[in-house]
Motif scaffolding. Structure first.
Motif, short mmCIF file in Angstrom:
data_model
loop_
_atom_site.label_atom_id
_atom_site.label_comp_id
_atom_site.label_asym_id
_atom_site.label_seq_id
_atom_site.Cartn_x
_atom_site.Cartn_y
_atom_site.Cartn_z
N TRP A 36 0.87 -1.18 0.00
CA TRP A 36 0.00 0.00 0.00
C TRP A 36 0.90 1.22 0.00
CZ3 TRP A 36 -5.15 0.30 -0.70
CH2 TRP A 36 -5.93 -0.82 -0.46
N PHE A 37 0.57 2.16 -0.86
CA PHE A 37 1.29 3.41 -0.97
C PHE A 37 0.28 4.55 -0.91
CE2 PHE A 37 5.62 2.17 -2.38
CZ PHE A 37 5.41 0.82 -2.59
N ARG A 38 0.80 5.75 -0.70
CA ARG A 38 -0.08 6.92 -0.77
C ARG A 38 0.70 8.10 -1.31
NH1 ARG A 38 -0.76 8.11 5.75
NH2 ARG A 38 1.37 8.94 6.11
N GLN A 39 -0.05 9.03 -1.87
CA GLN A 39 0.56 10.24 -2.41
C GLN A 39 -0.26 11.44 -1.98
OE1 GLN A 39 1.19 10.34 -6.68
NE2 GLN A 39 2.85 11.81 -6.42
N ALA A 40 0.37 12.28 -1.17
CA ALA A 40 -0.27 13.50 -0.72
C ALA A 40 -0.11 14.58 -1.79
CB ALA A 40 0.35 13.96 0.59
N PRO A 41 -0.98 15.56 -1.79
CA PRO A 41 -0.87 16.64 -2.79
C PRO A 41 0.49 17.31 -2.75
CG PRO A 41 -2.96 16.77 -1.64
CD PRO A 41 -2.15 15.72 -0.93
N GLY A 42 1.12 17.40 -3.89
CA GLY A 42 2.40 18.07 -3.98
C GLY A 42 3.59 17.29 -3.46
N GLU A 46 4.59 7.64 -1.27
CA GLU A 46 5.34 7.01 -0.19
C GLU A 46 4.71 5.67 0.17
OE1 GLU A 46 5.33 9.22 3.45
OE2 GLU A 46 3.15 9.29 3.58
N TRP A 47 5.56 4.80 0.65
CA TRP A 47 5.12 3.48 1.06
C TRP A 47 4.42 3.57 2.41
CZ3 TRP A 47 7.53 0.70 5.24
CH2 TRP A 47 7.00 -0.58 5.43
N VAL A 48 3.36 2.77 2.59
CA VAL A 48 2.57 2.77 3.83
C VAL A 48 2.65 1.42 4.54
CG1 VAL A 48 0.23 2.94 4.77
CG2 VAL A 48 0.96 4.48 2.92
N SER A 49 2.43 0.34 3.80
CA SER A 49 2.38 -0.98 4.42
C SER A 49 2.62 -2.02 3.34
CB SER A 49 1.02 -1.21 5.08
OG SER A 49 0.93 -2.51 5.64
N CYS A 50 2.99 -3.24 3.79
CA CYS A 50 3.12 -4.31 2.82
C CYS A 50 2.96 -5.67 3.47
CB CYS A 50 4.46 -4.25 2.09
SG CYS A 50 5.86 -4.80 3.09
N PHE A 51 2.63 -6.61 2.64
CA PHE A 51 2.67 -8.03 2.99
C PHE A 51 3.82 -8.63 2.21
CE2 PHE A 51 1.47 -12.26 3.95
CZ PHE A 51 1.66 -12.99 2.78
N GLY A 92 -4.50 11.81 1.07
CA GLY A 92 -3.79 11.51 -0.15
C GLY A 92 -4.53 10.47 -0.97
N VAL A 93 -3.96 10.14 -2.09
CA VAL A 93 -4.46 9.05 -2.92
C VAL A 93 -3.73 7.78 -2.51
CG1 VAL A 93 -4.77 8.16 -5.25
CG2 VAL A 93 -4.95 10.62 -4.82
N TYR A 94 -4.50 6.77 -2.19
CA TYR A 94 -3.95 5.51 -1.73
C TYR A 94 -3.99 4.48 -2.85
CZ TYR A 94 -3.62 7.07 3.07
OH TYR A 94 -3.24 7.74 4.22
N TYR A 95 -2.86 3.81 -3.03
CA TYR A 95 -2.71 2.82 -4.09
C TYR A 95 -2.34 1.46 -3.49
CZ TYR A 95 -2.02 7.00 -6.99
OH TYR A 95 -2.16 8.22 -7.62
N ASP A 107 12.41 -4.74 0.49
CA ASP A 107 12.06 -4.15 -0.80
C ASP A 107 10.68 -3.52 -0.82
OD1 ASP A 107 13.73 -6.93 -2.36
OD2 ASP A 107 14.50 -4.91 -1.97
N CYS A 108 9.95 -3.67 0.27
CA CYS A 108 8.58 -3.16 0.29
C CYS A 108 8.44 -1.70 -0.14
CB CYS A 108 7.97 -3.33 1.68
SG CYS A 108 7.33 -4.98 2.01
N PRO A 109 9.31 -0.81 0.29
CA PRO A 109 9.13 0.61 -0.08
C PRO A 109 9.53 0.94 -1.52
CG PRO A 109 10.34 0.38 1.99
CD PRO A 109 10.33 -0.96 1.33
N GLN A 110 10.11 -0.02 -2.23
CA GLN A 110 10.61 0.26 -3.58
C GLN A 110 9.51 0.09 -4.61
OE1 GLN A 110 13.63 1.47 -3.42
NE2 GLN A 110 13.67 0.91 -1.26
#
Length: 127
Positions: A36-42, A46-51, A92-95, A107-110
């Motif tokens: 899971w990643f997210r992007q705040a305006p501007g 960034e990485w949020v969580s992973c399995f 933010g937008v969560y992906y 490697d989760c944040p990559q």
């Protein structure tokens, strides 16, 4: 082709909760490492969580540790991100993203580790 679809975003007040979902009809998510990643305006995404599909562990960024929880329902082919005690900085937008794997926790944040991405769902935390 694996197409990930996120849902569950919305507008909430600080301190409230949301649960995001990510699913696909193109593959079994149980076989993938998930991020899971997210992007705040501007800001950059960034990485949020992973399995981690390598060790079966779930990992969190420091900023969401103890507030967010990753889970999965393999029967529904869906992964979730439960977000509690939301703050304005969580906006933010969560992906969600899937790695054919194996995904090591280091490697989760990559972002380039992941093979498939959803279109994102907007989360806005505001009073």
């Amino acid at each position: 082709q694996v197409q990930l679809v996120e849902s569950g975003g919305g507008l909430v007040e600080p301190g409230r909760s949301l649960r995001l979902s990510c699913t696909t009809s193109g593959a079994r998510l149980a076989y993938f490492g998930i991020g899971w990643f997210r992007q705040a305006p501007g800001k950059e995404r960034e990485w949020v969580s992973c399995f981690s599909s390598r060790d079966g562990g779930v990992y969190y960024a420091d900023s969401v540790q103890d507030r967010f929880t990753f889970s999965r329902d393999n029967a529904k082919n869906t992964v979730y991100l439960q977000m509690n005690s939301l703050k304005s900085e969580d906006t933010g937008v969560y992906y969600c993203a899937a790695d054919k794997g194996p995904l090591d926790y280091t490697d989760c944040p990559q972002e380039d580790e992941y093979d498939f991405w959803g279109q994102g769902t907007q989360v806005t935390v505001s009073s």
